[in-house]
Design an enzyme around this catalytic site. Sequence first.
Site, mmCIF file in Angstrom:
data_model
loop_
_atom_site.group_PDB
_atom_site.id
_atom_site.type_symbol
_atom_site.label_atom_id
_atom_site.label_comp_id
_atom_site.label_asym_id
_atom_site.label_seq_id
_atom_site.Cartn_x
_atom_site.Cartn_y
_atom_site.Cartn_z
ATOM 1 N N SER A 179 0.834 -1.209 0.000
ATOM 2 C CA SER A 179 0.000 0.000 0.000
ATOM 3 C C SER A 179 0.864 1.253 0.000
ATOM 4 O O SER A 179 1.761 1.395 0.828
ATOM 5 C CB SER A 179 -0.862 0.048 1.267
ATOM 6 O OG SER A 179 -1.712 -1.056 1.326
ATOM 7 N N HIS B 277 -3.820 0.240 -4.764
ATOM 8 C CA HIS B 277 -3.163 -0.885 -5.428
ATOM 9 C C HIS B 277 -3.553 -0.862 -6.901
ATOM 10 O O HIS B 277 -4.700 -1.110 -7.245
ATOM 11 C CB HIS B 277 -3.594 -2.212 -4.799
ATOM 12 C CG HIS B 277 -3.074 -2.420 -3.410
ATOM 13 N ND1 HIS B 277 -1.920 -3.104 -3.144
ATOM 14 C CD2 HIS B 277 -3.550 -2.002 -2.214
ATOM 15 C CE1 HIS B 277 -1.709 -3.121 -1.834
ATOM 16 N NE2 HIS B 277 -2.681 -2.463 -1.248
ATOM 17 N N HIS C 155 -5.673 -9.312 -0.712
ATOM 18 C CA HIS C 155 -5.743 -9.530 0.735
ATOM 19 C C HIS C 155 -6.904 -10.456 1.064
ATOM 20 O O HIS C 155 -7.933 -10.447 0.396
ATOM 21 C CB HIS C 155 -5.970 -8.196 1.463
ATOM 22 C CG HIS C 155 -4.962 -7.149 1.133
ATOM 23 N ND1 HIS C 155 -5.051 -6.374 0.002
ATOM 24 C CD2 HIS C 155 -3.839 -6.760 1.776
ATOM 25 C CE1 HIS C 155 -4.016 -5.545 -0.038
ATOM 26 N NE2 HIS C 155 -3.273 -5.761 1.020
ATOM 27 N N TYR D 84 -8.846 -10.022 3.506
ATOM 28 C CA TYR D 84 -10.008 -9.229 3.955
ATOM 29 C C TYR D 84 -10.885 -8.753 2.799
ATOM 30 O O TYR D 84 -12.000 -8.296 3.014
ATOM 31 C CB TYR D 84 -9.577 -8.034 4.825
ATOM 32 C CG TYR D 84 -8.688 -7.007 4.159
ATOM 33 C CD1 TYR D 84 -9.162 -6.153 3.164
ATOM 34 C CD2 TYR D 84 -7.363 -6.871 4.542
ATOM 35 C CE1 TYR D 84 -8.345 -5.220 2.560
ATOM 36 C CE2 TYR D 84 -6.529 -5.942 3.950
ATOM 37 C CZ TYR D 84 -7.032 -5.119 2.956
ATOM 38 O OH TYR D 84 -6.207 -4.207 2.368
ATOM 39 N N GLU D 85 -10.396 -8.891 1.567
ATOM 40 C CA GLU D 85 -11.241 -8.552 0.417
ATOM 41 C C GLU D 85 -12.249 -9.661 0.142
ATOM 42 O O GLU D 85 -13.117 -9.516 -0.713
ATOM 43 C CB GLU D 85 -10.379 -8.349 -0.831
ATOM 44 C CG GLU D 85 -9.438 -7.161 -0.759
ATOM 45 C CD GLU D 85 -8.429 -7.184 -1.901
ATOM 46 O OE1 GLU D 85 -8.809 -6.815 -3.017
ATOM 47 O OE2 GLU D 85 -7.275 -7.581 -1.670
ATOM 48 N N ALA E 92 2.878 -1.955 4.162
ATOM 49 C CA ALA E 92 2.633 -0.992 5.234
ATOM 50 C C ALA E 92 2.293 -1.800 6.485
ATOM 51 O O ALA E 92 1.723 -2.883 6.386
ATOM 52 C CB ALA E 92 1.466 -0.094 4.852
ATOM 53 N N MET F 108 -1.542 -6.964 7.376
ATOM 54 C CA MET F 108 -2.624 -7.839 6.915
ATOM 55 C C MET F 108 -2.300 -8.598 5.628
ATOM 56 O O MET F 108 -3.203 -9.106 4.976
ATOM 57 C CB MET F 108 -3.894 -7.002 6.696
ATOM 58 C CG MET F 108 -4.326 -6.183 7.898
ATOM 59 S SD MET F 108 -5.727 -5.117 7.520
ATOM 60 C CE MET F 108 -5.755 -4.031 8.964
ATOM 61 N N SER F 109 -1.032 -8.663 5.213
ATOM 62 C CA SER F 109 -0.772 -9.275 3.901
ATOM 63 C C SER F 109 0.399 -10.245 3.827
ATOM 64 O O SER F 109 0.303 -11.272 3.150
ATOM 65 C CB SER F 109 -0.534 -8.174 2.854
ATOM 66 O OG SER F 109 0.592 -7.399 3.203
ATOM 67 N N ASN G 35 1.671 3.824 11.012
ATOM 68 C CA ASN G 35 0.823 4.282 12.124
ATOM 69 C C ASN G 35 1.206 3.477 13.358
ATOM 70 O O ASN G 35 1.916 2.476 13.244
ATOM 71 C CB ASN G 35 -0.668 4.059 11.790
ATOM 72 C CG ASN G 35 -0.977 2.590 11.524
ATOM 73 O OD1 ASN G 35 -0.523 2.021 10.533
ATOM 74 N ND2 ASN G 35 -1.733 1.979 12.407
ATOM 75 N N HIS H 4 -7.412 4.316 6.283
ATOM 76 C CA HIS H 4 -6.698 3.730 5.150
ATOM 77 C C HIS H 4 -5.926 4.814 4.380
ATOM 78 O O HIS H 4 -4.790 4.605 3.961
ATOM 79 C CB HIS H 4 -7.656 2.979 4.229
ATOM 80 C CG HIS H 4 -6.958 2.251 3.114
ATOM 81 N ND1 HIS H 4 -6.001 1.288 3.344
ATOM 82 C CD2 HIS H 4 -7.061 2.362 1.759
ATOM 83 C CE1 HIS H 4 -5.538 0.836 2.177
ATOM 84 N NE2 HIS H 4 -6.172 1.471 1.210
HETATM 85 N N1 HPA Z 1 -2.565 -2.977 11.740
HETATM 86 C C1 HPA Z 1 -2.565 -3.962 10.806
HETATM 87 N N2 HPA Z 1 -2.191 -3.745 9.549
HETATM 88 C C2 HPA Z 1 -1.763 -2.505 9.208
HETATM 89 C C3 HPA Z 1 -1.728 -1.463 10.146
HETATM 90 C C4 HPA Z 1 -2.148 -1.716 11.480
HETATM 91 O O1 HPA Z 1 -2.154 -0.827 12.365
HETATM 92 N N3 HPA Z 1 -1.259 -0.355 9.486
HETATM 93 C C5 HPA Z 1 -1.003 -0.745 8.203
HETATM 94 N N4 HPA Z 1 -1.305 -2.043 8.027
#
Ligand code: HPA
Length: 277
Positions: free
Chosen positions: A30, A61, A83, A85-86, A113, A212-213, A236, A248
């Site tokens: 990302s 993406h 991902h 989650y999609e 990220a 998450m990936s 973050n 996001h």
């Molecule tokens: N948590 C999980 N996945 C992420 C985060 C997060 O805080 N930031 C970017 N991808």
Amino acid sequence: MTPPSPADQAADYLRTRAPFRPPVGIVLGSGLGGYAEQPPARVSFPYRNIPGFPPCSVEGHAGRLVFRDQFGTGVVLMQGRLHRYEGHSWETISRPIRILARLGVTTLILTCAAGGLGDTTPGDLLLIEDHLNLMGDNPLIGWTEGVPSGASRFLEMGEAYDRDLLSLAERVGRESALTLRRGVLAGMTGPSFETPAEAAMLHRLGAHAANMSVVPEVLVARACGLRVLGVAVITNRAGTRVHQTTAHQEVLARAEQSLPSVARLLDGLLAQLKLTR
Ligand code: HPA
């Protein structure tokens, strides 16, 4: 005769059109897709045009495979990843890795990220030295199609993140005046970010960042015999409050801010990989 699998179809399509067989693959996470826009000149294939290649729907993406020759090294860049989650299956999200392996990739650099835990803070670049698979599943369960012959079902994960690539990345970091940290990545399904209690738990379990990936991609890459380097851009602090509607976008914006550093690291790695190939 069994019909070709989607991964075989995609690899066959690309093999006849790609300018070379790339030894190096890079997945751009990302906000980092801009690396594929930089010179040198390239040949690119939108995922939607590649039969058998799964489509990519997340903002940030682009959904393209880019081939370019960089410092004498043939590289294929994935501008956009899939991902869990999609709503895609484990097979679907990890299919691009199997396609890269079929194309001849032997060294895979995964960028992403991630949310920082403990004293890992936004702007940090983390070299992933190990992970915790907390995604509640494993993409290798039941996987038989395309498993390299002789490979064991019981994949050894004692050194999933290649030690030589980690050392090389650290050397490139020193030469490029980049501050790099090493750490453990917690793999989460998302799409919700962590609660403060979850972030505290992950840190206590030994994780330095959450994402998450990357974890399922590493599992499949190792099963295909690829050597892997993972680089997380901390965007973050995991488990802290951000405005719901902008979370996001914030991740994307912070990752984009780190793109020049990531590009320096990737350029340096590719130049060195050429020498050590
Ligand atoms: N948590 C999980 N996945 C992420 C985060 C997060 O805080 N930031 C970017 N991808």
